[in-house]
Write a protein that holds these residues in place. Sequence first.
Motif, PDB file in Angstrom:
ATOM      1  N   MET A   1       0.848  -1.190   0.000  1.00 52.77           N
ATOM      2  CA  MET A   1       0.000   0.000   0.000  1.00 52.77           C
ATOM      3  C   MET A   1       0.881   1.237   0.000  1.00 52.77           C
ATOM      4  O   MET A   1       1.803   1.352   0.812  1.00 52.77           O
ATOM      5  N   THR A   2       0.633   2.189  -0.932  1.00 52.54           N
ATOM      6  CA  THR A   2       1.425   3.405  -0.995  1.00 52.54           C
ATOM      7  C   THR A   2       0.842   4.469  -0.079  1.00 52.54           C
ATOM      8  O   THR A   2      -0.253   4.309   0.468  1.00 52.54           O
ATOM      9  N   THR A   3       1.585   5.573   0.064  1.00 55.35           N
ATOM     10  CA  THR A   3       1.152   6.639   0.961  1.00 55.35           C
ATOM     11  C   THR A   3       1.223   7.986   0.258  1.00 55.35           C
ATOM     12  O   THR A   3       2.024   8.182  -0.665  1.00 55.35           O
ATOM     13  N   LEU A   4       0.379   8.886   0.673  1.00 61.62           N
ATOM     14  CA  LEU A   4       0.417  10.280   0.244  1.00 61.62           C
ATOM     15  C   LEU A   4       0.413  11.153   1.479  1.00 61.62           C
ATOM     16  O   LEU A   4      -0.318  10.879   2.440  1.00 61.62           O
ATOM     17  N   ASP A   5       1.212  12.197   1.464  1.00 64.89           N
ATOM     18  CA  ASP A   5       1.225  13.172   2.548  1.00 64.89           C
ATOM     19  C   ASP A   5       0.717  14.492   1.985  1.00 64.89           C
ATOM     20  O   ASP A   5       1.315  15.043   1.058  1.00 64.89           O
ATOM     21  N   VAL A   6      -0.398  14.982   2.504  1.00 62.93           N
ATOM     22  CA  VAL A   6      -1.022  16.207   2.005  1.00 62.93           C
ATOM     23  C   VAL A   6      -0.928  17.282   3.084  1.00 62.93           C
ATOM     24  O   VAL A   6      -1.390  17.077   4.209  1.00 62.93           O
ATOM     25  N   GLU A   7      -0.341  18.400   2.737  1.00 63.85           N
ATOM     26  CA  GLU A   7      -0.276  19.531   3.665  1.00 63.85           C
ATOM     27  C   GLU A   7      -1.116  20.664   3.109  1.00 63.85           C
ATOM     28  O   GLU A   7      -0.871  21.170   2.010  1.00 63.85           O
ATOM     29  N   THR A  49      -1.602   3.000  -9.207  1.00 61.19           N
ATOM     30  CA  THR A  49      -0.816   1.954  -8.548  1.00 61.19           C
ATOM     31  C   THR A  49      -1.600   0.659  -8.378  1.00 61.19           C
ATOM     32  O   THR A  49      -1.065  -0.341  -7.891  1.00 61.19           O
ATOM     33  N   ALA A  50      -2.906   0.709  -8.756  1.00 65.42           N
ATOM     34  CA  ALA A  50      -3.786  -0.470  -8.632  1.00 65.42           C
ATOM     35  C   ALA A  50      -3.811  -1.013  -7.212  1.00 65.42           C
ATOM     36  O   ALA A  50      -3.864  -2.217  -6.989  1.00 65.42           O
ATOM     37  N   ALA A  51      -3.780  -0.090  -6.242  1.00 64.88           N
ATOM     38  CA  ALA A  51      -3.801  -0.494  -4.832  1.00 64.88           C
ATOM     39  C   ALA A  51      -4.308   0.675  -3.997  1.00 64.88           C
ATOM     40  O   ALA A  51      -4.196   1.842  -4.399  1.00 64.88           O
ATOM     41  N   PRO A  52      -4.903   0.377  -2.843  1.00 64.67           N
ATOM     42  CA  PRO A  52      -5.335   1.469  -1.964  1.00 64.67           C
ATOM     43  C   PRO A  52      -4.152   2.344  -1.559  1.00 64.67           C
ATOM     44  O   PRO A  52      -3.007   1.890  -1.522  1.00 64.67           O
ATOM     45  N   VAL A  53      -4.449   3.593  -1.240  1.00 65.05           N
ATOM     46  CA  VAL A  53      -3.415   4.536  -0.818  1.00 65.05           C
ATOM     47  C   VAL A  53      -3.794   5.130   0.531  1.00 65.05           C
ATOM     48  O   VAL A  53      -4.950   5.496   0.760  1.00 65.05           O
ATOM     49  N   ASP A  54      -2.841   5.164   1.471  1.00 67.35           N
ATOM     50  CA  ASP A  54      -3.053   5.797   2.774  1.00 67.35           C
ATOM     51  C   ASP A  54      -2.747   7.279   2.653  1.00 67.35           C
ATOM     52  O   ASP A  54      -1.627   7.667   2.263  1.00 67.35           O
ATOM     53  N   VAL A  55      -3.711   8.123   2.960  1.00 64.28           N
ATOM     54  CA  VAL A  55      -3.555   9.566   2.821  1.00 64.28           C
ATOM     55  C   VAL A  55      -3.511  10.203   4.207  1.00 64.28           C
ATOM     56  O   VAL A  55      -4.386   9.953   5.044  1.00 64.28           O
ATOM     57  N   THR A  56      -2.479  11.008   4.442  1.00 58.77           N
ATOM     58  CA  THR A  56      -2.368  11.783   5.677  1.00 58.77           C
ATOM     59  C   THR A  56      -2.528  13.254   5.321  1.00 58.77           C
ATOM     60  O   THR A  56      -1.770  13.784   4.506  1.00 58.77           O
ATOM     61  N   VAL A  57      -3.517  13.901   5.896  1.00 57.91           N
ATOM     62  CA  VAL A  57      -3.783  15.314   5.612  1.00 57.91           C
ATOM     63  C   VAL A  57      -3.441  16.131   6.849  1.00 57.91           C
ATOM     64  O   VAL A  57      -3.976  15.885   7.932  1.00 57.91           O
ATOM     65  N   ASP A  71     -11.310   2.759  -6.719  1.00 59.97           N
ATOM     66  CA  ASP A  71     -12.629   3.170  -7.187  1.00 59.97           C
ATOM     67  C   ASP A  71     -13.116   4.459  -6.541  1.00 59.97           C
ATOM     68  O   ASP A  71     -14.246   4.884  -6.770  1.00 59.97           O
ATOM     69  N   GLY A  72     -12.264   5.084  -5.714  1.00 62.26           N
ATOM     70  CA  GLY A  72     -12.615   6.362  -5.112  1.00 62.26           C
ATOM     71  C   GLY A  72     -13.237   6.276  -3.744  1.00 62.26           C
ATOM     72  O   GLY A  72     -13.563   7.300  -3.143  1.00 62.26           O
ATOM     73  N   THR A  73     -13.420   5.079  -3.213  1.00 64.98           N
ATOM     74  CA  THR A  73     -13.991   4.932  -1.879  1.00 64.98           C
ATOM     75  C   THR A  73     -12.999   5.400  -0.820  1.00 64.98           C
ATOM     76  O   THR A  73     -11.839   4.973  -0.817  1.00 64.98           O
ATOM     77  N   ALA A  74     -13.455   6.284   0.064  1.00 70.36           N
ATOM     78  CA  ALA A  74     -12.594   6.804   1.133  1.00 70.36           C
ATOM     79  C   ALA A  74     -13.080   6.271   2.467  1.00 70.36           C
ATOM     80  O   ALA A  74     -14.259   6.376   2.787  1.00 70.36           O
ATOM     81  N   THR A  75     -12.171   5.700   3.246  1.00 69.03           N
ATOM     82  CA  THR A  75     -12.513   5.135   4.551  1.00 69.03           C
ATOM     83  C   THR A  75     -11.566   5.692   5.596  1.00 69.03           C
ATOM     84  O   THR A  75     -10.349   5.617   5.434  1.00 69.03           O
TER      85      THR A  75
END
Length: 447
Positions: A1-7, A49-57, A71-75
């Motif tokens: 699972m990949t990650t994104l860091d959003v500031e 990436t064909a995989a869920p992504v962990d997003v930190t905002v 598919d755009g589902t956010a949990t």
Amino acid sequence: MTTLDVEITSATTARVTAPDTEVVQLSAADRTALWTAIHQHSTQHAHATAAPVDVTVREADKTKFVTVTPDGTATASTPSGPIPTPNTPPAQPGPSTDATAPEDSLPAGPVLMAADPLPPAATPRLGRPVAPPSAGPRGAVSTLAAPSVPAAAREPARLGLRGRVNALLGATLTPRPSSREARLRQAAAALTGPLPDRATVAVVNVKGGVGKTPLALALAATVATHRGAGSVVAVDLGEAGSSFADRIATPPTHEQNALSLLTQLDAAADVYSGTLTRYLARQPSGEDALAAGADTDRASGYDDVDRLAALLGRYRELLVVDTGNSHLADRWRWAIAAAHAVIVPVPLRHDAAAAAQRTLHTMATVRSDVLTRSVVVITDGPGDAPVVETAAVDAFTALGVPVCRMPFEPRFAAGDRITLRGLRRPTRDALAVLAATAVELMAPGTS
């Protein structure tokens, strides 16, 4: 699972960082559009990436966490909500546990709270009822919200990997801010906070069979474990045939009911604490229960319920009220008028979601400011219709009412008697966060 860091750098701009990629600058016309851009960018990254992504905002001193699928589902991956403020002293950590500790000895996982709507995909909306009277400003709701951990909560970790390292090596590692232990410490700190006089939580939905009774009883037990035995009483304000007496762990005797207590009130100039306890059924977690009794009509008048509440409020810190299904009943209207916090359980079914909307609007006609002290609890279950969720949450947040999620609890669904130790660990965690949220809603000046 990949990650994104959003500031989030301003109300209209954000900076996105991902491993081994260039920094991406996002901009939008306003705050809502910015959240849309964040969601779209996260979805595109997950799809690529064909995989869920962990997003930190991150925004100022707040950190929010979410997992976005291709598919755009956010949990939400951590709970959020108005748990303790930074000035709230931390609660004492729970007992040490290790790999051999039984599950019942551990506290349980979280309620997923919200605040700032994450724009959903197009989904059929529920019917839009007439707007209720204005209930004052209230923060919006989002699956991207999560509370920060108070800086004062620095005791060594007792649970999880860090807890095991501390126990084995004598280290003093503190819990990670997003960890289960940190969240439960926050909830425990809030649950021991001050309460107003005659503090009352009402569990409300005009539709039957949505879980009002087991949720009310479990909430009362949760608060009692933190505030002590004899601090909480669960009160049955349902109609004749209520399941309240069948769901409490210790059934009431023939005189332990509201009708008998009212008769005592009529006969005596005053009722003291020792006398009151004869009419209450003490439960395993230390909370008391007051069943309605066989003749519910005798104890259903507005003034009679108010007399009972005034007496209970003299000797108990909190009343948790299980309401009936008739919004025309005096006892139902008393619960809305008297409540310092209102919890509305909603299974993911079309009929239950529509009934919850009607409930909120009806509540607002009884008391115009009640929505500012209300929270909707979506309860998971085997009969869920997931398509309901986006439309339902959309409708609730349009009213300014926060939305939480409770995990599926087999004992709630099976009609069993409710004991806190008998519930699953994730349920107990969720109840702690939900109860703490209710206590915070009661704080003076909350709106």
